[in-house]
Design a protein around this motif. Structure first.
Motif, PDB file in Angstrom:
ATOM      1  N   GLY A 154     -60.879  -0.432 -65.945  1.00  0.00           N
ATOM      2  CA  GLY A 154     -60.417  -1.792 -66.194  1.00  0.00           C
ATOM      3  C   GLY A 154     -59.094  -2.084 -65.524  1.00  0.00           C
ATOM      4  N   CYS A 155     -58.175  -1.102 -65.562  1.00  0.00           N
ATOM      5  CA  CYS A 155     -56.874  -1.318 -64.951  1.00  0.00           C
ATOM      6  C   CYS A 155     -56.969  -1.306 -63.432  1.00  0.00           C
ATOM      7  N   LEU A 156     -57.845  -0.486 -62.879  1.00  0.00           N
ATOM      8  CA  LEU A 156     -58.039  -0.509 -61.431  1.00  0.00           C
ATOM      9  C   LEU A 156     -58.512  -1.882 -60.995  1.00  0.00           C
ATOM     10  N   MET A 157     -59.392  -2.486 -61.781  1.00  0.00           N
ATOM     11  CA  MET A 157     -59.897  -3.801 -61.428  1.00  0.00           C
ATOM     12  C   MET A 157     -58.813  -4.859 -61.538  1.00  0.00           C
ATOM     13  N   LEU A 158     -57.871  -4.677 -62.474  1.00  0.00           N
ATOM     14  CA  LEU A 158     -56.767  -5.631 -62.554  1.00  0.00           C
ATOM     15  C   LEU A 158     -55.988  -5.621 -61.251  1.00  0.00           C
ATOM     16  N   VAL A 159     -55.832  -4.446 -60.659  1.00  0.00           N
ATOM     17  CA  VAL A 159     -55.173  -4.371 -59.354  1.00  0.00           C
ATOM     18  C   VAL A 159     -56.014  -5.062 -58.304  1.00  0.00           C
ATOM     19  N   ASN A 191     -73.115 -15.182 -68.645  1.00  0.00           N
ATOM     20  CA  ASN A 191     -73.211 -13.723 -68.515  1.00  0.00           C
ATOM     21  C   ASN A 191     -72.503 -13.165 -67.289  1.00  0.00           C
ATOM     22  N   ASP A 192     -71.847 -14.018 -66.487  1.00  0.00           N
ATOM     23  CA  ASP A 192     -70.982 -13.495 -65.431  1.00  0.00           C
ATOM     24  C   ASP A 192     -69.798 -12.763 -66.069  1.00  0.00           C
ATOM     25  N   LEU A 193     -69.373 -11.685 -65.424  1.00  0.00           N
ATOM     26  CA  LEU A 193     -68.160 -10.977 -65.828  1.00  0.00           C
ATOM     27  C   LEU A 193     -67.010 -11.547 -65.014  1.00  0.00           C
ATOM     28  N   VAL A 194     -65.964 -12.014 -65.682  1.00  0.00           N
ATOM     29  CA  VAL A 194     -64.857 -12.647 -64.980  1.00  0.00           C
ATOM     30  C   VAL A 194     -63.527 -12.031 -65.382  1.00  0.00           C
ATOM     31  N   ALA A 195     -62.571 -12.101 -64.456  1.00  0.00           N
ATOM     32  CA  ALA A 195     -61.181 -11.745 -64.729  1.00  0.00           C
ATOM     33  C   ALA A 195     -60.365 -13.002 -64.450  1.00  0.00           C
ATOM     34  N   VAL A 196     -59.718 -13.529 -65.473  1.00  0.00           N
ATOM     35  CA  VAL A 196     -59.018 -14.810 -65.375  1.00  0.00           C
ATOM     36  C   VAL A 196     -57.519 -14.610 -65.591  1.00  0.00           C
ATOM     37  N   THR A 197     -56.736 -15.040 -64.614  1.00  0.00           N
ATOM     38  CA  THR A 197     -55.282 -15.084 -64.772  1.00  0.00           C
ATOM     39  C   THR A 197     -54.925 -16.495 -65.205  1.00  0.00           C
ATOM     40  N   ALA A 198     -54.255 -16.623 -66.348  1.00  0.00           N
ATOM     41  CA  ALA A 198     -53.971 -17.954 -66.901  1.00  0.00           C
ATOM     42  C   ALA A 198     -52.540 -18.017 -67.418  1.00  0.00           C
ATOM     43  N   LYS A 199     -52.006 -19.224 -67.446  1.00  0.00           N
ATOM     44  CA  LYS A 199     -50.685 -19.427 -68.035  1.00  0.00           C
ATOM     45  C   LYS A 199     -50.845 -20.032 -69.423  1.00  0.00           C
ATOM     46  N   ARG A 200     -49.927 -19.626 -70.325  1.00  0.00           N
ATOM     47  CA  ARG A 200     -49.925 -20.153 -71.688  1.00  0.00           C
ATOM     48  C   ARG A 200     -49.128 -21.453 -71.714  1.00  0.00           C
ATOM     49  N   ILE A 210     -66.552 -10.884 -61.165  1.00  0.00           N
ATOM     50  CA  ILE A 210     -66.608  -9.465 -60.846  1.00  0.00           C
ATOM     51  C   ILE A 210     -68.033  -9.053 -60.468  1.00  0.00           C
ATOM     52  N   PRO A 211     -68.180  -8.140 -59.497  1.00  0.00           N
ATOM     53  CA  PRO A 211     -69.528  -7.700 -59.092  1.00  0.00           C
ATOM     54  C   PRO A 211     -70.310  -7.094 -60.247  1.00  0.00           C
ATOM     55  N   PRO A 212     -71.623  -7.321 -60.282  1.00  0.00           N
ATOM     56  CA  PRO A 212     -72.463  -6.757 -61.354  1.00  0.00           C
ATOM     57  C   PRO A 212     -72.364  -5.241 -61.438  1.00  0.00           C
ATOM     58  N   GLU A 213     -72.056  -4.586 -60.315  1.00  0.00           N
ATOM     59  CA  GLU A 213     -71.956  -3.121 -60.301  1.00  0.00           C
ATOM     60  C   GLU A 213     -70.914  -2.598 -61.288  1.00  0.00           C
ATOM     61  N   PHE A 214     -69.939  -3.443 -61.660  1.00  0.00           N
ATOM     62  CA  PHE A 214     -68.865  -2.979 -62.531  1.00  0.00           C
ATOM     63  C   PHE A 214     -69.121  -3.265 -64.007  1.00  0.00           C
ATOM     64  N   LYS A 215     -70.215  -3.950 -64.324  1.00  0.00           N
ATOM     65  CA  LYS A 215     -70.519  -4.197 -65.735  1.00  0.00           C
ATOM     66  C   LYS A 215     -70.743  -2.854 -66.427  1.00  0.00           C
ATOM     67  N   GLY A 216     -70.193  -2.704 -67.596  1.00  0.00           N
ATOM     68  CA  GLY A 216     -70.304  -1.453 -68.317  1.00  0.00           C
ATOM     69  C   GLY A 216     -69.191  -0.484 -67.983  1.00  0.00           C
ATOM     70  N   PHE A 236     -66.008  -1.857 -67.119  1.00  0.00           N
ATOM     71  CA  PHE A 236     -64.855  -2.740 -67.086  1.00  0.00           C
ATOM     72  C   PHE A 236     -64.384  -3.014 -68.508  1.00  0.00           C
ATOM     73  N   THR A 237     -63.086  -2.848 -68.767  1.00  0.00           N
ATOM     74  CA  THR A 237     -62.526  -3.073 -70.087  1.00  0.00           C
ATOM     75  C   THR A 237     -62.449  -4.569 -70.392  1.00  0.00           C
ATOM     76  N   LEU A 238     -63.165  -5.016 -71.418  1.00  0.00           N
ATOM     77  CA  LEU A 238     -63.145  -6.421 -71.815  1.00  0.00           C
ATOM     78  C   LEU A 238     -62.020  -6.624 -72.819  1.00  0.00           C
ATOM     79  N   ARG A 239     -61.015  -7.378 -72.396  1.00  0.00           N
ATOM     80  CA  ARG A 239     -59.860  -7.584 -73.269  1.00  0.00           C
ATOM     81  C   ARG A 239     -58.985  -8.706 -72.713  1.00  0.00           C
ATOM     82  N   GLN A 240     -58.005  -9.090 -73.538  1.00  0.00           N
ATOM     83  CA  GLN A 240     -57.012 -10.071 -73.123  1.00  0.00           C
ATOM     84  C   GLN A 240     -55.650  -9.418 -73.267  1.00  0.00           C
ATOM     85  N   SER A 241     -54.813  -9.519 -72.219  1.00  0.00           N
ATOM     86  CA  SER A 241     -53.530  -8.824 -72.265  1.00  0.00           C
ATOM     87  C   SER A 241     -52.460  -9.625 -71.535  1.00  0.00           C
TER      88      SER A 241
END
Length: 203
Positions: free
Chosen positions: A8-13, A82-91, A105-111, A113-118
């Motif tokens: 999950g952290c690699l994908m954040l990069v 059902n798409d896996l997404v990584a969203v950068t957002a402002k509060r 995110i590519p389907p290959e990474f499903k399963g 990838f860490t699903l979370r908000q940080s």
């Protein structure tokens, strides 16, 4: 374009926005981790030459483990349930979230990838989640996301950058494509790539 520990952290990069990094015109960089951004000047089945903003050129060689990602511009309506997404957002002051960058995110990474908000170091919020509803209305554009510990509702303005990421091969990268390369420097200034992210040129 601007600047994404476990998979999950690699994908954040991978999906983070990046900036131009200056390259020394005097001496070759010392061995160690590095990141460059530029345009592919030449390419073949085994390597790339990347032209940097300052006109320097860096020879890039991938390995069998190099991750090569192609980013394609998308519209909000291209995001599907059902798409896996990584969203950068402002509060926002009212507590709502406004998307600045969405990567599908590519389907290959499903399963994997860490699903979370940080909270990101920039102060923005990173949400890695599965899309369960995508609503476009006259009064707004909203993305509904789900994670194991809850849901997130994120507003998507017209200016938000949206990309679909695809895993590709080196031969799919062509001269003229803008790339970001992370890797290890060789003493001669060339780079052994850990990850290459390329953008499809606008038409």
């Amino acid at each position: 374009m601007g600047t994404i520990r476990t998979v999950g952290c690699l994908m954040l990069v991978l999906v983070a926005t990046v900036s131009w990094l200056p390259q020394s015109a005097v001496a070759a960089p010392a061995p160690g981790p590095s990141q460059i951004e530029g345009v592919i000047a030449t390419s073949d089945a085994t390597s790339l030459t990347v032209a940097l903003k300052n006109n320097d050129r860096v020879h890039v060689t991938p390995t069998a483990d190099t991750r090569i990602i192609l980013r394609t511009n998308q519209q909000l309506q291209d995001i599907k349930a059902n798409d896996l997404v990584a969203v950068t957002a402002k509060r926002e002051p009212d507590g709502s979230l406004t998307a600045l960058l969405i990567n599908i995110i590519p389907p290959e990474f499903k399963g994997q990838f860490t699903l979370r908000q940080s909270l990101m170091e920039s102060g923005n919020i990173m949400t890695n989640a599965i899309v369960f509803q995508n609503v476009r209305r006259i009064d707004g554009r909203t993305l509904y996301l789900k994670m194991p510990d809850g849901t997130a509702i994120i507003n998507v303005p017209q200016y938000t950058d949206i990309f679909r990421l695809s895993v590709v091969r080196l031969v799919d990268l062509k001269p003229g494509m803008r790339v970001v390369v992370r890797g290890t420097n060789n003493p001669d200034g060339s780079l052994v790539a850990i990850q290459i992210t390329a953008d499809v040129p606008p038409r």
